[in-house]
Design a protein around this motif. Structure first.
Motif, short mmCIF file in Angstrom:
data_model
loop_
_atom_site.label_atom_id
_atom_site.label_comp_id
_atom_site.label_asym_id
_atom_site.label_seq_id
_atom_site.Cartn_x
_atom_site.Cartn_y
_atom_site.Cartn_z
N GLN A 130 0.83 -1.22 0.00
CA GLN A 130 0.00 0.00 0.00
C GLN A 130 0.86 1.26 0.00
O GLN A 130 0.59 2.21 -0.74
N MET A 134 1.24 4.30 -2.57
CA MET A 134 0.99 5.67 -2.14
C MET A 134 2.12 6.62 -2.56
O MET A 134 1.88 7.74 -2.97
N ASP A 165 3.75 2.55 10.86
CA ASP A 165 2.66 3.48 11.14
C ASP A 165 2.92 4.38 12.35
O ASP A 165 2.07 4.52 13.23
N GLU A 189 4.25 15.83 -3.36
CA GLU A 189 3.96 14.44 -2.99
C GLU A 189 3.86 14.29 -1.47
O GLU A 189 2.96 13.64 -0.96
N ARG A 192 0.65 15.54 -0.15
CA ARG A 192 -0.42 14.58 -0.46
C ARG A 192 -0.39 13.42 0.55
O ARG A 192 -1.43 13.02 1.10
N ILE A 193 0.81 12.90 0.81
CA ILE A 193 0.95 11.79 1.75
C ILE A 193 0.53 12.24 3.15
O ILE A 193 -0.18 11.53 3.87
N TRP A 194 0.97 13.43 3.53
CA TRP A 194 0.63 13.97 4.85
C TRP A 194 -0.88 14.11 4.99
O TRP A 194 -1.48 13.77 6.01
N ASP A 195 -1.52 14.58 3.92
CA ASP A 195 -2.96 14.77 3.93
C ASP A 195 -3.67 13.42 4.12
O ASP A 195 -4.67 13.33 4.83
N GLN A 196 -3.13 12.38 3.50
CA GLN A 196 -3.75 11.06 3.60
C GLN A 196 -3.49 10.39 4.93
O GLN A 196 -4.32 9.67 5.46
N SER A 197 -2.28 10.59 5.47
CA SER A 197 -1.90 9.80 6.66
C SER A 197 -2.04 10.59 7.95
O SER A 197 -2.06 10.01 9.03
N ARG A 198 -2.13 11.92 7.86
CA ARG A 198 -2.30 12.78 9.04
C ARG A 198 -1.28 12.53 10.14
O ARG A 198 -1.62 12.44 11.32
#
Ligand SMILES: Nc1ncnc2c1ncn2[C@@H]1O[C@H](COP(=O)(O)OP(=O)(O)O)[C@@H](O)[C@H]1O
Ligand SMILES: [Mg+2]
Length: 267
Positions: A130, A134, A165, A189, A192-198
């Motif tokens: 995954q 990502m 995680d 990028e 975007r990753i930060w936005d998805q994983s918080r």
């Protein structure tokens, strides 16, 4: 009579507290070096904090102290109220050089922390897949590091840092070795990753535009001794794209940051 009890708001309670941290290195050639002096800093859960400062101002030392890789000479670091004494599972670290093992495939590199932390193989394997998707390396899982560009290697090391995680991602000049264009793409990028994983991200850089473009707040450090110069809130709207850099707000704040760093701005 009933007494109203205020609920604690978890989203605003401190995530990391750096309390009165100083770090002195005893060197043979330069005597005592005050790498950090009296650092007090609170980092909020889920925020993106950029740490900006000239070379030698203690950025990497601060990151190592937060990660528990270095014990400070005085003061302490709390993570969710617990003192950080050694590197823990709560942290993922990305360095300037991707430091991938050349004899392991991209996916095997990403799985490294799973082996070190003894995570279940199946769970780790699925997560690695995954994460590689990502970070845009879904097609490159079986390749070896020498087959990747610098940007791809850094994507792999970001995926590796996220495998277990951790709520906290510490990044020490992760795009420093990349060309300007790749660097901008990687910044996008990363958002975007930060936005998805918080995750909570602490991102070290000496690049004003990069610090500002990414962050909710920018911590500006000064050298000799390493200390906090100023902590500024960035109020640029999100989500951001590269056009935000051409706005007057961005220009004004960047100018202020350059002044803090002591750069000559031609005025
Ligand atoms: N292990 C060490 N031993 C001696 N001096 C060190 C060590 N690590 C860092 N320093 C010194 O501490 C200061 C801050 O270093 P560092 O945290 O690497 O700064 P930055 O990452 O901002 O460039 C520098 O003067 C550096 O030479
Ligand atoms: Mg450094």
């Amino acid at each position: 009579m009933t007494i109203a009890i205020e609920k604690q708001d978890v989203t605003t309670s401190p995530f990391i507290e750096v309390r009165n941290v100083s770090q002195v290195f005893r060197t043979t050639t330069r005597g005592e070096v005050a790498a950090l002096k009296d650092i007090d800093l609170t980092i909020r859960e889920g925020e993106f904090l950029s740490v900006l400062g000239p070379s030698g101002c203690g950025k990497s030392t601060l990151m190592r102290v937060i990660a528990g890789l270095v014990k400070p000479s005085s003061g302490d670091v709390l993570l969710r109220g617990t003192k950080v004494e050694k590197p823990g599972r709560d942290v993922g670290v990305v360095f300037q050089q991707a430091a991938l093992f050349p004899w392991r495939s991209v996916k095997k590199n990403v799985l490294l922390s799973a082996e070190m932390l003894g995570l279940s193989k199946d769970v780790a394997d699925e997560r690695a897949e995954q994460l590689l998707d990502m970070v845009g390396l879904g097609h490159a899982k079986t390749l070896y590091p020498y087959e990747l560009s610098g940007g791809m290697q850094q994507r792999a090391s970001i995926a590796r840092a996220l495998l277990h995680d951790p709520p906290l991602l510490l990044m020490d000049e992760p795009f420093g070795a990349l060309d300007a264009l790749t660097r901008e793409t990687m910044g996008l990028e990363l958002l975007r990753i930060w936005d998805q994983s918080r995750k909570t991200v602490v991102f070290i850089t000496h690049d004003v535009n990069e610090a500002l473009f990414l962050a909710d707040r920018v911590l500006v450090m000064a050298a000799r001794p390493g200390r906090i110069n100023e902590l500024i809130e960035v109020n640029l709207p999100r989500p951001r794209d590269l056009d935000v850099m051409s706005t007057p707000e961005f220009g004004e704040t960047a100018k202020h940051l350059r002044h803090l760093l002591g750069a000559r701005t031609g005025e």
